[in-house]
Design a protein around this motif. Structure first.
Motif, PDB file in Angstrom:
ATOM      1  N   GLY A  41       0.502  -1.497   0.147  1.00 47.40           N
ATOM      2  CA  GLY A  41      -0.036   0.187   0.099  1.00 47.40           C
ATOM      3  C   GLY A  41       1.116   0.602   0.086  1.00 47.40           C
ATOM      4  N   ALA A  42       1.811   1.156   0.732  1.00 51.22           N
ATOM      5  CA  ALA A  42       3.096   2.481   0.705  1.00 51.22           C
ATOM      6  C   ALA A  42       3.553   2.713  -0.661  1.00 51.22           C
ATOM      7  N   LEU A  43       3.709   1.589  -0.954  1.00 51.86           N
ATOM      8  CA  LEU A  43       4.213   1.842  -2.250  1.00 51.86           C
ATOM      9  C   LEU A  43       4.076   2.443  -3.686  1.00 51.86           C
ATOM     10  N   PHE A  44       2.344   1.783  -3.288  1.00 57.56           N
ATOM     11  CA  PHE A  44       0.671   2.148  -4.238  1.00 57.56           C
ATOM     12  C   PHE A  44       1.134   3.652  -3.985  1.00 57.56           C
ATOM     13  N   VAL A  45       0.593   4.070  -3.007  1.00 58.80           N
ATOM     14  CA  VAL A  45       0.735   6.136  -2.825  1.00 58.80           C
ATOM     15  C   VAL A  45       1.544   6.728  -3.035  1.00 58.80           C
ATOM     16  N   LEU A  46       3.295   5.867  -2.473  1.00 58.87           N
ATOM     17  CA  LEU A  46       4.828   6.475  -3.428  1.00 58.87           C
ATOM     18  C   LEU A  46       4.672   6.356  -4.373  1.00 58.87           C
ATOM     19  N   THR A  47       4.208   5.310  -5.885  1.00 52.16           N
ATOM     20  CA  THR A  47       3.992   5.881  -7.439  1.00 52.16           C
ATOM     21  C   THR A  47       3.337   6.943  -7.632  1.00 52.16           C
ATOM     22  N   PRO A  57       2.016  13.167   0.788  1.00 47.90           N
ATOM     23  CA  PRO A  57       0.956  11.273   0.523  1.00 47.90           C
ATOM     24  C   PRO A  57      -0.584  12.164   0.838  1.00 47.90           C
ATOM     25  N   VAL A  58       0.140  12.982   2.220  1.00 53.62           N
ATOM     26  CA  VAL A  58      -1.636  13.331   2.287  1.00 53.62           C
ATOM     27  C   VAL A  58      -2.360  14.204   1.051  1.00 53.62           C
ATOM     28  N   GLN A  59      -1.820  14.817   0.164  1.00 54.17           N
ATOM     29  CA  GLN A  59      -2.598  15.725  -1.158  1.00 54.17           C
ATOM     30  C   GLN A  59      -3.135  13.599  -1.915  1.00 54.17           C
ATOM     31  N   VAL A  60      -1.879  13.198  -2.092  1.00 53.52           N
ATOM     32  CA  VAL A  60      -2.428  11.695  -3.086  1.00 53.52           C
ATOM     33  C   VAL A  60      -3.809  11.356  -2.331  1.00 53.52           C
ATOM     34  N   VAL A  61      -3.682  10.752  -1.195  1.00 52.87           N
ATOM     35  CA  VAL A  61      -5.260   9.705  -0.366  1.00 52.87           C
ATOM     36  C   VAL A  61      -6.072  11.020  -0.459  1.00 52.87           C
ATOM     37  N   ALA A  62      -5.580  12.083  -0.068  1.00 53.99           N
ATOM     38  CA  ALA A  62      -7.226  13.029  -0.605  1.00 53.99           C
ATOM     39  C   ALA A  62      -7.885  12.750  -1.738  1.00 53.99           C
ATOM     40  N   SER A  63      -7.052  13.217  -2.751  1.00 54.14           N
ATOM     41  CA  SER A  63      -7.505  12.817  -3.863  1.00 54.14           C
ATOM     42  C   SER A  63      -7.777  12.121  -4.645  1.00 54.14           C
ATOM     43  N   GLY A  66     -10.953  11.668  -3.163  1.00 52.13           N
ATOM     44  CA  GLY A  66     -12.176  12.773  -3.617  1.00 52.13           C
ATOM     45  C   GLY A  66     -12.482  14.193  -2.691  1.00 52.13           C
ATOM     46  N   LEU A  67     -11.526  14.222  -1.839  1.00 52.18           N
ATOM     47  CA  LEU A  67     -11.339  15.289  -1.654  1.00 52.18           C
ATOM     48  C   LEU A  67     -10.614  16.220  -1.297  1.00 52.18           C
ATOM     49  N   GLY A  68      -9.626  16.242  -1.910  1.00 51.21           N
ATOM     50  CA  GLY A  68      -8.755  16.858  -2.662  1.00 51.21           C
ATOM     51  C   GLY A  68     -10.308  18.472  -2.991  1.00 51.21           C
ATOM     52  N   ASP A  69      -8.533  19.594  -3.023  1.00 51.32           N
ATOM     53  CA  ASP A  69      -9.633  21.128  -3.024  1.00 51.32           C
ATOM     54  C   ASP A  69      -8.126  21.113  -4.191  1.00 51.32           C
ATOM     55  N   ALA A  73      -3.475  18.133  -8.813  1.00 49.53           N
ATOM     56  CA  ALA A  73      -3.054  17.639  -7.851  1.00 49.53           C
ATOM     57  C   ALA A  73      -4.485  16.139  -9.200  1.00 49.53           C
ATOM     58  N   ASP A  74      -4.773  16.769  -8.538  1.00 48.20           N
ATOM     59  CA  ASP A  74      -6.206  15.565  -8.837  1.00 48.20           C
ATOM     60  C   ASP A  74      -6.472  15.030 -10.187  1.00 48.20           C
ATOM     61  N   PHE A  75      -5.804  16.097 -11.476  1.00 44.17           N
ATOM     62  CA  PHE A  75      -5.497  15.616 -12.634  1.00 44.17           C
ATOM     63  C   PHE A  75      -4.906  13.829 -12.491  1.00 44.17           C
ATOM     64  N   VAL A  76      -3.453  15.397 -11.882  1.00 42.65           N
ATOM     65  CA  VAL A  76      -1.978  14.329 -11.595  1.00 42.65           C
ATOM     66  C   VAL A  76      -2.067  12.396 -11.526  1.00 42.65           C
TER      67      VAL A  76
END
Length: 355
Positions: A41-47, A57-63, A66-69, A73-76
């Motif tokens: 799971g950590a490598l999945f997020v790191l990718t 990492p927080v921004q990735v998880v938020a995206s 569906g909680l990102g603003d 970043a959401d597009f990437v």
């Protein structure tokens, strides 16, 4: 002289001791598998964090939730990096499960979809579709899926003599693999330069080529087949005791073996259809999981799937970010797997376990 009386411990002491050992092994298996899942799971997020546009990492998880603003970043994360990470995670899980089932079912550490014709059959059909049928995208993936299934059926029919012998199955599989490899070389040699280059790119294996449809097929297959494989793992453990013992315990040997092979082939076929032939992932996942699980190795299917995902996610991270030029993940898995295969061949030969 008085005789020494030997006092036998009560029977319930033996039962308690056996139960304690089983509970300890079960706890170890749960903990180790949980750690492997966490690493995957950590490598999945790191990718989805690293690249030309770094994201925390927080921004990735938020995206992902569906909680990102941040629309950029959401597009990437969602549109560019999530498909690659999902393909690597799903394919690694599929190959880890498939390779371990092959190795345990056939009783040989060299038994792997890479070496018994399944992956090469998928490659032959896919390359033929690219070079002879002019296909691309979903058509190539569908051809690879059909090729893996057809090749597996041919190997099974040729190896079946009232029952399936692991040694005979592997030898026939290697022969079919060499035939498919020769046919691939022939087809590529007759193609023009542009088409041959496209075919060779597919043959390397990459987690970045999957489209939405391929990813949907992959994950639907995993949702269906991975729980089925875990349910069947008990009969797999019984089959490892030998056909006679399995029959005595009430297992329908050939039917169970055929179902397990079918599950393994289906997982391999879908994985190769999505990413191309990623060599050695299926071969190394099971032995690594067995080593880290230790005495708890009887529950190794899920752990092997997590190891497969770790290997493939790590290989893609290395291929895309740590090399001078970004390369397909299949290049890295081949470079890492080849020395392991050489060591495995040498150790099997020394121990006399080749057959």
């Amino acid at each position: 002289m008085t005789a020494v009386e030997l006092v036998q411990p009560p029977a319930d002491v033996h039962v308690d001791a056996v139960g304690s050992v089983r509970r300890a092994r079960r706890r170890r298996g749960t903990v180790v598998t949980g750690v492997l899942a966490a690493v995957a799971g950590a490598l999945f997020v790191l990718t989805m964090m690293v690249g030309d546009y770094a994201i925390g990492p927080v921004q990735v998880v938020a995206s992902l939730l569906g909680l990102g603003d941040d629309p950029g970043a959401d597009f990437v994360v969602r549109d560019l990096r999530l498909p690659v990470a999902a393909a690597a995670l799903g394919t690694g899980l599929a190959l880890g499960f498939a390779g371990t089932i092959f190795q345990r079912l056939l009783g040989n550490p060299l038994a792997s979809p890479d070496f018994v014709g399944v992956s090469s059959g998928a490659s032959l059909f896919a390359v033929s579709m690219i070079l002879l049928g002019g296909g691309a995208g979903l058509a190539v993936s569908a051809s690879a899926l059909v090729g893996a299934v057809v090749t597996a059926v041919i190997v099974y029919v040729l190896a079946f003599r009232g029952a399936i012998s692991g040694y005979r199955f592997i030898l026939i599989g290697i022969g079919v693999q060499q035939l498919c490899t020769s046919l691939i070389s022939y087809v590529v040699a007759r193609a023009d330069v542009f088409e041959a280059r496209e075919a060779m790119t597919w043959l390397v294996g990459s987690v970045g080529r999957a489209g939405d449809t391929e990813l949907a097929v992959l994950w639907v297959t995993l949702v269906v087949l991975l729980p089925l494989a875990l349910v069947l793992s008990r009969s797999l453990a019984t089959l490892e005791l030998g056909d006679d013992a399995a029959k005595a315990l009430g297992v329908r040997v050939e039917r169970s073996r055929l179902v397990l092979l079918a599950v393994s082939v289906a997982l391999t076929a879908v994985a190769v259809a999505v990413t191309g032939p990623l060599l050695f992932v299926a071969l190394v996942a099971g032995p690594i999981a067995h080593r880290v699980l230790g005495p708890a190795s009887s529950g190794g299917l899920l752990a092997a799937g997590c190891v497969g995902a770790i290997v493939l996610l790590g290989a893609d991270l290395v291929a895309q970010n740590l090399l001078p030029t970004p390369l397909p993940a299949g290049v890295v898995t081949g470079l890492l797997g080849a020395p392991y295969l050489i060591w495995l061949l040498a150790s099997v030969n020394r121990e006399g376990r080749g057959g």
